[in-house]
Design a protein around this motif. Structure first.
Motif, mmCIF file in Angstrom:
data_model
loop_
_atom_site.group_PDB
_atom_site.id
_atom_site.type_symbol
_atom_site.label_atom_id
_atom_site.label_comp_id
_atom_site.label_asym_id
_atom_site.label_seq_id
_atom_site.Cartn_x
_atom_site.Cartn_y
_atom_site.Cartn_z
ATOM 1 N N LEU A 1 -0.024 4.077 6.895
ATOM 2 C CA LEU A 1 -1.193 3.280 7.266
ATOM 3 C C LEU A 1 -1.433 3.452 8.764
ATOM 4 C CD1 LEU A 1 -3.339 1.283 6.238
ATOM 5 C CD2 LEU A 1 -1.773 -0.558 6.842
ATOM 6 N N ARG B 1 -6.768 -3.186 7.120
ATOM 7 C CA ARG B 1 -6.984 -2.010 7.980
ATOM 8 C C ARG B 1 -5.923 -2.022 9.065
ATOM 9 N NH1 ARG B 1 -12.605 -1.345 9.108
ATOM 10 N NH2 ARG B 1 -12.512 -3.416 10.075
ATOM 11 N N PRO C 1 0.821 -1.200 0.000
ATOM 12 C CA PRO C 1 0.000 0.000 0.000
ATOM 13 C C PRO C 1 0.862 1.259 0.000
ATOM 14 C CG PRO C 1 -0.108 -1.122 2.120
ATOM 15 C CD PRO C 1 0.613 -2.022 1.190
ATOM 16 N N LYS D 1 -7.086 3.140 9.557
ATOM 17 C CA LYS D 1 -7.200 3.458 8.134
ATOM 18 C C LYS D 1 -7.234 2.180 7.296
ATOM 19 C CE LYS D 1 -4.984 5.885 4.292
ATOM 20 N NZ LYS D 1 -3.827 6.712 3.853
ATOM 21 N N LYS D 2 -8.128 2.181 6.290
ATOM 22 C CA LYS D 2 -8.213 1.063 5.358
ATOM 23 C C LYS D 2 -7.275 1.299 4.182
ATOM 24 C CE LYS D 2 -13.049 -0.136 6.349
ATOM 25 N NZ LYS D 2 -14.401 -0.295 5.751
ATOM 26 N N SER D 3 -6.723 0.233 3.674
ATOM 27 C CA SER D 3 -5.878 0.303 2.496
ATOM 28 C C SER D 3 -5.923 -1.049 1.799
ATOM 29 C CB SER D 3 -4.444 0.696 2.883
ATOM 30 O OG SER D 3 -3.662 0.912 1.728
ATOM 31 N N GLN D 4 -4.962 -1.323 0.947
ATOM 32 C CA GLN D 4 -4.922 -2.614 0.260
ATOM 33 C C GLN D 4 -3.511 -2.879 -0.238
ATOM 34 O OE1 GLN D 4 -7.841 -1.752 -2.791
ATOM 35 N NE2 GLN D 4 -6.256 -1.203 -4.282
#
Length: 367
Positions: free
Chosen positions: A216, A272, A212, A220-223
């Motif tokens: 982060l 997340r 990502p 916080k959401k990410s991928q």
């Protein structure tokens, strides 16, 4: 030998996606081996053994390197020590059933099926089962007949290059690609005692990680993205969150995803942040299979995990083994057992117990 880790650092957290590089045999020189002996982390047995026949096992450390001088006790009472290559030869004296192995003074276990004596194939070698797609870091299991229990008497090539026979018996081999292997077609050939089988079709793939972008922070959401190189085929991937306290995989800390296929073959995984700091996720290729899951293998892994359990984990393992009894009468219940295993992982099992549970989870999966 070394085990490579594809890592991607972030400003606040780091995602470490574990992927092993091809294993290279241990150095033959014995100088200072005792001084620099590395702790064992894994025993590799051939998946099937033949009673009254020789076999070879291997011991690896936490970085995937072969470990010389490791003492291993077998369930038939015999004790062997790995040589300078990190492998040990033994003769299978067990009756048909299961043979287990344990590194002395540790909780490192492995097990394999013991078959009754098999008929020698008239044409020398028979290959009955192997994965047609394998990750570069995989231990590739080949089943058949006519192999040699002494690992070095089996010559295997992948992409025209020598592959290492990590473990062997007369009915199965465990091989790893050589250091110069590349993603893509990798037809392999087995040669034993002047008899050849192959080339047989196989594709090697690499799993490359795109981390990502940016920070982060907590909540916080990410991928991250897993790129599959070497094939345009859709592949099933097994994800395991190795740091459940640092990050959450939104699809579950133990989950199966399928890559997109095509020229941009990839899988996108939502995460997340739970706290700042480093965290890691394991990504593995799910072995292809047909029919129902191998519940006998699942049971062996559960029983091995049960032998390692302590405290509250004893009752948890007893409960899931009882659930397996129900699944054996109703194979459709395997989906519920996969959910149960996911819930167990959310509780943070100890390292070796977690490895056994993941092996059982993988055996329950099939595309």
């Amino acid at each position: 030998m070394r085990k490579a880790k594809a890592t991607a650092a972030l400003s606040v957290a780091a995602v470490c996606i574990f992927a092993a590089a091809p294993i290279i045999p241990a150095r033959q020189d014995s100088a200072s081996q005792d001084e620099h002996r590395r702790p064992a982390a894994e025993i590799v047995l051939p998946p099937q053994l033949e009673t009254e026949k020789p076999a070879t096992l291997a011991v690896l450390d936490g970085e995937g390197r072969l470990v010389p001088g490791a003492a291993v006790t077998l369930s038939n009472g015999k004790r062997v020590t790995t040589d300078s290559t990190g492998r040990a030869r033994f003769v299978v004296t067990s009756d048909p059933g299961t043979l287990s192995a344990e590194v002395d003074g540790s909780d490192i276990h492995a097990s394999a099926d013991v078959l009754a004596m098999q008929t020698v194939p008239p044409d020398g070698i028979v290959v009955t089962n192997y994965p047609h797609v394998a990750a570069m870091q995989d231990h590739i299991a080949v089943r058949g007949a006519g192999f040699r229990g002494d690992a070095d008497l089996n010559k295997v090539t992948l992409q025209g290059q020598p592959a290492l026979v990590l473990a062997s018996s007369t009915v199965s081999l465990v091989i790893v690609p050589g250091p110069n292997a590349t993603p893509g077609p990798a037809d392999f050939l087995v040669e034993v005692g002047g008899h050849k089988r192959g080339p047989l079709p196989l594709t090697l793939v690499s799993l490359e990680i795109e981390a990502p972008a940016g920070k982060l922070p907590r909540g916080k959401k990410s991928q991250f993205t897993v790129h599959v190189r070497g094939t345009e085929q859709k592949l099933a991937l097994a994800l395991r969150n190795l740091s459940p306290g640092g990050v959450e995989l939104l699809g579950g800390n133990l989950q199966r995803v399928v890559s997109s296929g095509g020229p941009q073959n990839k899988a996108v995984v939502a995460i997340r942040g739970l706290r700042e700091g480093e965290f890691s996720v394991s990504v593995r290729l799910v072995p292809t299979a047909s029919g129902a899951p191998d519940l006998a293998l699942v049971r062996r892994e559960f029983l091995a995990a049960r032998s390692l359990a302590a405290g509250d984990w004893v009752a948890r393992m007893d409960n899931i083994i009882q659930r397996l009894d129900q699944v054996e009468n109703d194979p459709h219940g395997s989906a519920l057992m996969l959910q149960d295993l996911g819930e167990l992982f959310s509780l943070g099992p100890p390292k070796e117990l977690a490895r056994r549970l993941q092996a059982a989870w993988l055996a329950l999966l099939y595309p």
